[in-house]
Scaffold this motif. Structure first.
Motif, short mmCIF file in Angstrom:
data_model
loop_
_atom_site.label_atom_id
_atom_site.label_comp_id
_atom_site.label_asym_id
_atom_site.label_seq_id
_atom_site.Cartn_x
_atom_site.Cartn_y
_atom_site.Cartn_z
N ARG A 1 -2.94 78.57 65.63
CA ARG A 1 -2.98 76.76 65.98
C ARG A 1 -2.38 76.15 64.57
NH1 ARG A 1 -4.98 74.27 70.14
NH2 ARG A 1 -6.26 76.03 70.80
N ASP B 1 1.18 76.25 64.42
CA ASP B 1 1.97 75.23 65.31
C ASP B 1 1.89 73.87 65.13
OD1 ASP B 1 3.07 75.06 68.27
OD2 ASP B 1 1.06 74.06 68.62
N GLU C 1 -3.76 78.73 73.22
CA GLU C 1 -5.18 78.59 73.81
C GLU C 1 -6.00 79.81 74.17
OE1 GLU C 1 -8.35 76.61 75.10
OE2 GLU C 1 -6.58 75.71 74.07
N ARG D 1 3.95 79.74 74.31
CA ARG D 1 3.45 79.72 72.93
C ARG D 1 1.95 78.92 73.27
NH1 ARG D 1 4.63 77.35 67.41
NH2 ARG D 1 6.51 78.64 67.35
N ALA D 2 1.82 77.95 73.99
CA ALA D 2 0.78 77.06 73.82
C ALA D 2 -0.06 77.63 74.66
CB ALA D 2 1.10 75.73 74.77
#
Length: 207
Positions: free
Chosen positions: A111, A114, A41, A36-37
Motif C-alpha cells: 500500500r 502504491d 486490498e 493491483r488494487a
C-alpha cells in the motif's frame, strides 16, 4: 479511508526493508495480471481477518517448525474461492521463502509503494481517543490543506499521548499549529480522554 490498528506496532527497519522488496515483486505480478488494487486490498484483508482474528495463525505462519507444505495447505484452505490467484500465489511465495512472519509488513509496504507512486503522502494520525469517521475526514482535510499534499491516512489510538493528537507525515512530526482548527480539535480530544477516564473511575466507585 484506511484505518490502522488501535495500537502502534513495534517498528523493525530490517523487516521493513525486506518487506518492500517482496511488496514490489507482488505489485509487479499484480500489474502483469491487471489487479493491483485488488491484490493490495486482499493482502490487507488477509492480515486483518486471518492474522488479526484467528488465534495462533500468526504463530503458525512465523514458525520454522511448520513445514512450507503445511503453511501452503492452510493458505489454500482459508483463501479458497475468496482471493484472487495472484494474491494466493504471493502468500505461497512468502511461505516458500520463510517470510510469512513479516506478512503484515509486506501488506503495508504494498500500500505504501502504491501511495508513493500515486503521489499520496502517508500520514499517521495518533489520537488519544477513537475518532468518528466525520472527525477523521475533517482532520485529514485540514492537514492536507495545510501541507499542500494529497494524504494516505491511517489512524492509531494511544491514550498516553500528550495534547490529544500527533500527526506524522513521512519522517516529520507536526504539532497542532499546522492548521487553524487542529489545535481546537486536539484540545477536544484531550478533554474527551480525561472525561472517559473519569467516567470509568466513577463507574468502578459506584459499583
Amino acid at each position: 479511508m484506511a484505518h490502522a490498528a488501535d495500537r502502534p506496532s513495534p517498528f523493525d527497519p530490517s523487516a521493513e526493508r525486506i518487506a518492500r522488496v517482496y511488496a514490489q515483486a507482488i505489485l509487479d505480478a499484480a500489474d502483469a495480471a491487471g489487479c493491483r488494487a485488488e491484490v493490495i486490498e486482499e493482502l490487507g484483508s488477509f492480515v486483518r481477518d486471518v492474522l488479526g482474528n484467528v488465534p495462533g495463525a500468526a504463530a503458525v505462519f512465523a514458525s520454522p517448525r511448520v513445514s512450507v507444505e503445511q503453511k501452503e495447505a492452510v493458505i489454500n484452505r482459508v483463501t479458497e474461492g475468496r482471493l484472487r490467484p495472484t494474491t494466493v500465489h504471493s502468500l505461497c511465495v512468502l511461505a516458500r521463502h520463510d517470510r510469512l512472519g513479516i506478512l503484515a509488513e509486506v501488506a503495508a509496504a504494498t500500500r505504501a509503494i502504491d501511495d508513493e507512486m500515486a503521489g499520496r503522502r502517508q500520514a499517521t494520525f495518533t489520537t488519544a481517543v477513537p475518532l468518528a469517521d466525520e472527525d477523521r475526514r475533517r482532520i485529514v482535510a485540514e492537514v492536507a490543506d495545510a501541507v499542500g499534499s494529497t494524504l494516505a491516512p491511517s489512524f492509531v489510538v494511544n491514550p498516553d499521548i500528550i495534547g490529544g493528537l500527533v500527526v506524522r507525515i513521512g519522517d516529520t512530526v507536526y504539532d497542532q499549529s499546522i492548521a487553524s482548527g487542529l489545535s481546537r480539535l486536539a484540545g477536544n480530544l484531550h478533554r474527551r480522554s480525561i472525561h472517559e477516564i473519569q467516567y470509568g473511575r466513577d463507574r468502578l466507585t459506584s459499583a
